[in-house]
Structures are given as structure tokens and as C-alpha cells.
Design an enzyme around this catalytic site. Structure first.
Site, short mmCIF file in Angstrom:
data_model
loop_
_atom_site.label_atom_id
_atom_site.label_comp_id
_atom_site.label_asym_id
_atom_site.label_seq_id
_atom_site.Cartn_x
_atom_site.Cartn_y
_atom_site.Cartn_z
N HIS A 92 5.18 4.37 7.06
CA HIS A 92 4.62 3.51 5.80
C HIS A 92 5.57 3.23 4.96
CE1 HIS A 92 4.88 7.84 5.02
NE2 HIS A 92 5.07 7.71 3.72
N HIS A 102 6.41 2.22 0.77
CA HIS A 102 5.89 2.24 -0.41
C HIS A 102 6.44 0.93 -1.33
CE1 HIS A 102 5.60 6.93 -0.72
NE2 HIS A 102 6.33 6.82 0.61
P1 AMP Z 1 5.94 10.04 2.34
O1 AMP Z 1 6.52 11.17 1.36
O2 AMP Z 1 6.96 8.90 2.25
O3 AMP Z 1 5.70 10.53 3.44
O4 AMP Z 1 4.76 9.53 1.45
C1 AMP Z 1 3.32 9.88 1.72
C2 AMP Z 1 2.64 9.50 0.54
O5 AMP Z 1 1.32 9.28 0.81
C3 AMP Z 1 3.10 10.30 -0.56
O6 AMP Z 1 3.41 9.33 -1.68
C4 AMP Z 1 1.58 10.68 -0.99
O7 AMP Z 1 1.24 10.79 -2.38
C5 AMP Z 1 0.71 9.61 -0.35
N1 AMP Z 1 -0.71 10.15 0.11
C6 AMP Z 1 -0.95 11.53 0.34
N2 AMP Z 1 -2.37 11.41 0.87
C7 AMP Z 1 -2.75 10.49 0.78
C8 AMP Z 1 -4.12 9.79 0.57
N3 AMP Z 1 -5.41 10.54 1.16
N4 AMP Z 1 -4.43 8.61 0.17
C9 AMP Z 1 -3.32 7.95 -0.22
N5 AMP Z 1 -2.21 8.37 -0.47
C10 AMP Z 1 -1.77 9.69 0.04
#
Ligand code: AMP
Length: 144
Positions: free
Chosen positions: A107, A109
């Protein structure tokens, strides 16, 4: 969980893509989905994923899948600019737990930034669902 490992079909973004858990969706096409980060580091913090890719990170993604993700990142970042008028936009992507990755479905950001406004901590408090939905609708309305 780190750079190597098996893709987990039960990860939270796979569940969002399958519609098993809700998300504040911003944009969707055949390949990709953009939705609001539920624990945002700032207003308009949006995530982009591929809907069919089983890639965990940048190192194992097929180039065509990465191209689709990045085309949507650009499209959504432009909409974020139109909708929220930030002074800058950060685009980030983490690979492996030591790098800050917590969800092992590739993913990207998109983080709008405003002069003098500090970023919140990565993955801190959960956002209000109604506010997230309103932001998602505002950004979605600016997609071209
Ligand atoms: P990463 O740390 O780059 O793996 O980012 C994962 C992101 O997913 C974090 O910024 C979390 O805040 C976000 N996240 C976790 N659970 C959810 C969810 N159910 N819906 C939307 N975002 C989420």
C-alpha cells in the site's frame, strides 16, 4: 513479519477489498482501491492498494500492478490537492516491520501537509467515522 514471507489472505486490506470490513472509500477502478487511513497522521491521509495483487511490499510486486497502484496514487493526490488545498503532499510506502510496515498488503500512503501543522504519529488514534466519510466524499468529488 518482515520483508519475506507468505501473503496472508486475512490481512486487513484484503478484507477491505473483499468488502468484509468497512472503509471510507475515495476511488476504485478495476485494479485499485483508495480509502481513508482509519488511524490518520493528518487530515486527508489516504491509502492506495491493488485489489488482486498478492504482493506484500515493493520488492515482490509485479511491475504492472505497481504501475496501476502508482497511477491511482497520482490521481488521488491530485484530488487531495484540489479538495483540501495542502501546501505539500508526502507519498510514503514501508517495506518490512523494521521500516514501519504493519499491514503486509502493498500500500501507498498519501499525506497532505500544511505549513506549520505537525504530522501525527503513524498508526495512532482512530479517526471519527463520520469525519472520515466526509473527507472521503470531498476527495472523491475532486477525482478527474
Ligand atoms: P503501514 O504501517 O505502512 O503498514 O500502514 C498501515 C496503515 O493502515 C496505518 O497507517 C494504519 O493506520 C492503517 N490502518 C490499519 N487498519 C486500518 C483500517 N481498518 N482501515 C484503514 N486503515 C487502516
Amino acid at each position: 513479519m518482515s520483508l519475506d514471507g507468505q501473503y496472508d489472505e486475512g490481512n486487513i486490506f484484503a478484507k477491505i477489498v473483499r468488502g468484509e470490513i468497512p472503509a471510507a472509500k475515495v476511488f476504485e477502478d478495476d485494479d485499485t482501491l483508495a480509502f481513508m487511513d482509519a488511524f490518520p497522521q493528518g487530515d486527508g491521509h489516504t491509502l492506495v492498494v491493488h485489489k488482486r495483487s498478492r504482493a506484500r511490499n515493493l520488492l515482490d510486486v509485479e511491475p504492472a500492478e505497481l504501475n496501476a497502484v502508482m497511477a491511482t496514487v497520482q490521481r488521488v493526490a491530485r484530488a487531495v490537492r484540489t479538495a483540501l488545498a495542502p501546501d505539500g503532499i508526502v507519498v510514503t510506502q514501508f517495506n518490512g516491520a523494521p521500516a514501519g510496515q504493519t499491514v503486509f498488503h502493498l500500500h501507498v500512503h498519501i499525506l497532505p501537509r500544511w505549513e506549520g501543522v505537525a504530522l501525527g504519529r503513524h498508526g495512532a488514534g482512530m479517526a471519527d467515522g463520520v469525519e472520515l466519510g466526509a473527507l472521503a466524499a470531498q476527495i472523491a468529488a475532486a477525482i478527474v
